[in-house]
Design a protein around this motif. Structure first.
Motif, PDB file in Angstrom:
ATOM      1  N   ASP A   1       0.829  -1.215   0.000  1.00 22.59           N
ATOM      2  CA  ASP A   1       0.000   0.000   0.000  1.00 22.59           C
ATOM      3  C   ASP A   1       0.858   1.257   0.000  1.00 22.59           C
ATOM      4  OD1 ASP A   1      -2.426  -1.427   0.034  1.00 22.59           O
ATOM      5  OD2 ASP A   1      -2.263  -1.709   2.195  1.00 22.59           O
ATOM      6  N   ALA A   2       1.924   1.247  -0.798  1.00 22.37           N
ATOM      7  CA  ALA A   2       2.805   2.407  -0.874  1.00 22.37           C
ATOM      8  C   ALA A   2       2.064   3.615  -1.413  1.00 22.37           C
ATOM      9  CB  ALA A   2       4.009   2.091  -1.752  1.00 22.37           C
ATOM     10  N   ARG A   3       2.258   4.757  -0.766  1.00 17.52           N
ATOM     11  CA  ARG A   3       1.693   6.029  -1.229  1.00 17.52           C
ATOM     12  C   ARG A   3       2.781   6.932  -1.785  1.00 17.52           C
ATOM     13  NH1 ARG A   3      -1.734   8.041   3.805  1.00 17.52           N
ATOM     14  NH2 ARG A   3      -2.385   9.632   2.301  1.00 17.52           N
ATOM     15  N   LEU A   4       4.042   6.599  -1.444  1.00 12.14           N
ATOM     16  CA  LEU A   4       5.196   7.330  -1.956  1.00 12.14           C
ATOM     17  C   LEU A   4       6.214   6.311  -2.441  1.00 12.14           C
ATOM     18  CD1 LEU A   4       6.849  10.047  -2.232  1.00 12.14           C
ATOM     19  CD2 LEU A   4       7.852   9.437  -0.018  1.00 12.14           C
ATOM     20  N   LEU A   5       6.750   6.512  -3.647  1.00 11.78           N
ATOM     21  CA  LEU A   5       7.734   5.598  -4.205  1.00 11.78           C
ATOM     22  C   LEU A   5       9.019   6.375  -4.496  1.00 11.78           C
ATOM     23  CD1 LEU A   5       7.669   2.575  -4.926  1.00 11.78           C
ATOM     24  CD2 LEU A   5       7.229   3.229  -7.289  1.00 11.78           C
ATOM     25  N   ILE A   6      10.120   5.872  -3.955  1.00  6.24           N
ATOM     26  CA  ILE A   6      11.430   6.440  -4.247  1.00  6.24           C
ATOM     27  C   ILE A   6      12.041   5.640  -5.385  1.00  6.24           C
ATOM     28  CG2 ILE A   6      13.751   6.874  -3.351  1.00  6.24           C
ATOM     29  CD1 ILE A   6      12.470   6.933  -0.530  1.00  6.24           C
ATOM     30  N   MET A   7      12.434   6.314  -6.470  1.00  9.24           N
ATOM     31  CA  MET A   7      13.034   5.643  -7.625  1.00  9.24           C
ATOM     32  C   MET A   7      14.435   6.209  -7.811  1.00  9.24           C
ATOM     33  SD  MET A   7       9.753   5.404 -10.209  1.00  9.24           S
ATOM     34  CE  MET A   7      10.295   3.887 -10.963  1.00  9.24           C
ATOM     35  N   ASP A   8      15.446   5.362  -7.580  1.00  2.00           N
ATOM     36  CA  ASP A   8      16.845   5.785  -7.602  1.00  2.00           C
ATOM     37  C   ASP A   8      17.500   5.313  -8.893  1.00  2.00           C
ATOM     38  OD1 ASP A   8      19.409   6.580  -7.043  1.00  2.00           O
ATOM     39  OD2 ASP A   8      19.731   5.220  -5.369  1.00  2.00           O
ATOM     40  N   GLU A   9      17.768   6.245  -9.813  1.00  2.00           N
ATOM     41  CA  GLU A   9      18.383   5.931 -11.107  1.00  2.00           C
ATOM     42  C   GLU A   9      17.672   4.750 -11.777  1.00  2.00           C
ATOM     43  OE1 GLU A   9      20.537   7.731 -12.583  1.00  2.00           O
ATOM     44  OE2 GLU A   9      21.405   8.945 -10.992  1.00  2.00           O
ATOM     45  N   PRO A  10      16.357   4.823 -11.971  1.00  2.00           N
ATOM     46  CA  PRO A  10      15.605   3.647 -12.429  1.00  2.00           C
ATOM     47  C   PRO A  10      15.909   3.201 -13.848  1.00  2.00           C
ATOM     48  CG  PRO A  10      14.193   5.573 -12.413  1.00  2.00           C
ATOM     49  CD  PRO A  10      15.474   5.986 -11.759  1.00  2.00           C
ATOM     50  N   THR A  11      16.503   4.077 -14.685  1.00  4.38           N
ATOM     51  CA  THR A  11      16.750   3.698 -16.077  1.00  4.38           C
ATOM     52  C   THR A  11      18.197   3.320 -16.341  1.00  4.38           C
ATOM     53  OG1 THR A  11      17.228   5.969 -16.767  1.00  4.38           O
ATOM     54  CG2 THR A  11      14.929   5.261 -16.850  1.00  4.38           C
ATOM     55  N   ALA A  12      19.031   3.243 -15.298  1.00  8.33           N
ATOM     56  CA  ALA A  12      20.472   3.042 -15.491  1.00  8.33           C
ATOM     57  C   ALA A  12      20.779   1.786 -16.292  1.00  8.33           C
ATOM     58  CB  ALA A  12      21.182   2.992 -14.140  1.00  8.33           C
ATOM     59  N   ALA A  13      19.990   0.720 -16.087  1.00  6.00           N
ATOM     60  CA  ALA A  13      20.282  -0.550 -16.763  1.00  6.00           C
ATOM     61  C   ALA A  13      19.260  -0.878 -17.849  1.00  6.00           C
ATOM     62  CB  ALA A  13      20.320  -1.683 -15.731  1.00  6.00           C
ATOM     63  N   LEU A  14      18.449   0.098 -18.277  1.00  6.72           N
ATOM     64  CA  LEU A  14      17.387  -0.179 -19.230  1.00  6.72           C
ATOM     65  C   LEU A  14      17.813   0.141 -20.659  1.00  6.72           C
ATOM     66  CD1 LEU A  14      14.163   1.172 -17.475  1.00  6.72           C
ATOM     67  CD2 LEU A  14      15.196  -1.099 -17.333  1.00  6.72           C
ATOM     68  N   ALA A  15      17.301  -0.653 -21.599  1.00  6.45           N
ATOM     69  CA  ALA A  15      17.454  -0.342 -23.016  1.00  6.45           C
ATOM     70  C   ALA A  15      16.529   0.825 -23.368  1.00  6.45           C
ATOM     71  CB  ALA A  15      17.109  -1.568 -23.865  1.00  6.45           C
ATOM     72  N   ASP A  16      16.778   1.415 -24.552  1.00  7.18           N
ATOM     73  CA  ASP A  16      16.030   2.609 -24.940  1.00  7.18           C
ATOM     74  C   ASP A  16      14.521   2.382 -24.933  1.00  7.18           C
ATOM     75  OD1 ASP A  16      18.511   3.722 -25.302  1.00  7.18           O
ATOM     76  OD2 ASP A  16      18.537   3.447 -27.475  1.00  7.18           O
ATOM     77  N   HIS A  17      14.049   1.265 -25.522  1.00  7.80           N
ATOM     78  CA  HIS A  17      12.604   1.039 -25.596  1.00  7.80           C
ATOM     79  C   HIS A  17      12.026   0.735 -24.214  1.00  7.80           C
ATOM     80  CE1 HIS A  17      14.176  -3.105 -25.712  1.00  7.80           C
ATOM     81  NE2 HIS A  17      13.000  -3.478 -25.266  1.00  7.80           N
ATOM     82  N   GLU A  18      12.854   0.215 -23.295  1.00  5.78           N
ATOM     83  CA  GLU A  18      12.372  -0.071 -21.949  1.00  5.78           C
ATOM     84  C   GLU A  18      12.169   1.209 -21.143  1.00  5.78           C
ATOM     85  OE1 GLU A  18      14.326  -4.464 -21.127  1.00  5.78           O
ATOM     86  OE2 GLU A  18      15.581  -2.693 -20.854  1.00  5.78           O
TER      87      GLU A  18
END
Length: 503
Positions: A164-181
């Motif tokens: 039941d998270a109301r706040l989400l911390i996202m730390d460098e979420p795209t660092a390991a993602l491909a462009d389309h991801e």
């Protein structure tokens, strides 16, 4: 009254934190509203990670207050923060690969029926959560180890939502993602907003910050120097707050034709399982950029030239002499150095010291004791020359920022005085100040006569650093662009909307 902004979901007031007498956070104020993506940016060492750890209960502040959902809170552990409704998606994912999606989501909190795990309920609950974020096609019974990085991130987010998270911390979420991801992540973040979930978004990638956030807080030296409305902020202004200089000084001046030397590297008909018909030339003093979509053959080209995944067909010459680049050792003997995109996996030995990491290449090439003292002295000089910042040369390299780790890797290769330098994503995961330092160093190496091939997925970097650009598509060179090309020119070649571009 209806026009007023909603009450903050999270309010940090005067947050201070010190470690061993060093002030890491100093009076930080920050607010996140329900459904808001609030970006936090700053150079490495600015205090971003420490601030996120205060919010998530890893650290407790020495001064100041944390208010969540309208009430003062003290989170003594991450579990307490989770129970209050704060989830974290780390850059390094924390899933168990041998367990299913549902088992990861409900780990330690499995629904029970008559004292046994109710797998049917667990699967159905997980399916509903996946559908709520637009990922209903992901089977909850799939083993996580079979998923790609982007889907694993979805699991991490759903895991937080199950609490039941109301706040989400996202730390460098795209660092390991491909462009389309990255596009998939954008869509997921926007769905979270629709559900009223606030997002604290930490990223070095300014494009993402401008694409996703409504407000941006800039940290510098542990202080929140400003909070800006994204819609009213330009990249120049943001960079000036972060590093104290204009975006226009971000990239060094390109080489002039008169500064370029003779052809240093040529490839004719180069091919292997991933590359086909590669024809390439690279001159001394030149920075040749390599662009293209993820999987287009960008990194495969750099690895082939370093002998890590060698060409099986074609011919390569270095300074006019034929060479056979069948292994990294053969490439090193030919005067070629390679800085991998996977700094943690292939670039550094995390548990070793800064000096030992910088000495890896010379020790491999010169394993004997003769001249060791002189080579060590040379490496020390290079560590100073690249302006590496560390507590000392004996400090374990894993405790350095990404930018300083990259500088140690560069010093390692410069100790061999290479004629050709291959850089694969040289500034990935590095803050804007360290990026500028790496850019200056790359250009300086080229001016000193090295030939540089630089792979980059960041189009501003590719255009700002390159004297010439080749664009890869399906393992082939789709075309070549000269100075003055635009992002649209690169993308058109990368996706195949034009046939060829003249160089």
């Amino acid at each position: 009254m209806s026009g007023l902004p909603p009450s903050p979901l999270l309010a940090l007031r005067g947050i201070g934190k010190s470690f061993l007498g060093v002030r890491v956070l100093d009076g930080v104020d920050l607010q996140v509203r329900p459904g808001e993506v609030h970006a936090v940016v700053g150079e490495n060492g600015a205090g971003k990670s420490t601030l996120m750890k205060v919010v998530s209960g890893v650290h407790q502040p020495d001064e100041g207050t944390v208010e969540f959902a309208g009430a003062p809170r003290t989170f003594r552990t991450p579990r307490e923060a989770q129970q209050a409704g704060i989830g974290t998606v780390h850059q390094e994912l924390t899933l168990l690969p041998e367990r299913t999606v549902a088992e990861n989501v409900w780990l330690g909190r499995e629904p029970l029926r008559r004292g046994l795990v109710d797998r049917k309920a667990m699967l159905s609950h997980t399916a509903r959560l996946l559908a709520s974020v637009g990922e209903g096609s992901l089977p909850p019974g799939t083993r996580v180890g079979r998923l790609g990085v982007a889907q694993q991130q979805v699991v991490e987010i759903v895991k937080a939502l199950a609490l039941d998270a109301r706040l989400l911390i996202m730390d460098e979420p795209t660092a390991a993602l491909a462009d389309h991801e990255v596009d998939q992540l954008y869509a997921l973040v926007r769905r979270l907003q629709e559900h009223g979930i606030g997002v604290l978004y930490v990223s070095h990638r300014l494009k993402e910050v401008f694409d996703l956030s409504s407000r941006i807080t800039v940290l510098k030296d542990g202080r929140a120097v400003t909070t800006l409305d994204t819609a009213d902020t330009g990249a120049d202004q943001l960079v000036r707050h972060m590093v104290g200089r204009e975006l226009s000084t971000y990239y060094p001046d390109p080489a002039t034709p008169q500064e370029l030397g003779p052809v240093r590297l040529t490839v004719r008909g180069g091919g292997n399982r991933k590359l086909h018909g590669i024809d390439l030339r690279l001159r001394a003093g030149e920075v040749l950029g390599v662009g293209g979509l993820q999987g287009s053959g960008r990194s495969a080209l750099a690895r082939a030239l370093f002998g890590a995944a060698p060409f099986s067909t074609g011919h390569v010459t270095v300074d006019g002499a034929p060479v056979r680049l069948r292994s990294p050792r053969a490439a090193i003997r030919a005067g070629i150095a390679y800085v991998s995109e996977d700094r943690k996996g292939e670039g550094i030995v995390a548990e070793q010291s800064v000096l030992d990491n910088a000495l890896l290449a010379v020790r491999a090439v010169h394993p004997g004791g003769s001249g060791r003292q002189a080579r060590t002295a040379r490496v020390r000089e290079l560590l100073a020359a690249v302006d590496l910042r560390a507590a000392g040369e004996d400090q374990e390299i894993r405790y350095l920022s990404g930018g300083n780790q990259q500088k140690a890797v560069l010093a390692r290769w410069l100790a061999l005085a290479p004629r050709i330098l291959l850089f694969d994503e040289p500034t990935r995961g590095i803050d804007v100040g360290a990026k500028s330092a790496i850019h200056d160093l790359v250009r300086r190496l080229a001016r000193d006569g090295a030939a540089v091939l630089m792979v980059s997925s960041e189009l501003p970097e590719l255009l700002g650093m390159s004297d010439r650009i080749v664009v890869m598509r399906d393992g082939r060179i789709a075309g070549e662009l000269v100075a003055g090309a635009t992002e649209e020119d690169v993308i058109a070649l990368a996706v195949g909307t034009v046939g060829e571009a003249a160089g």
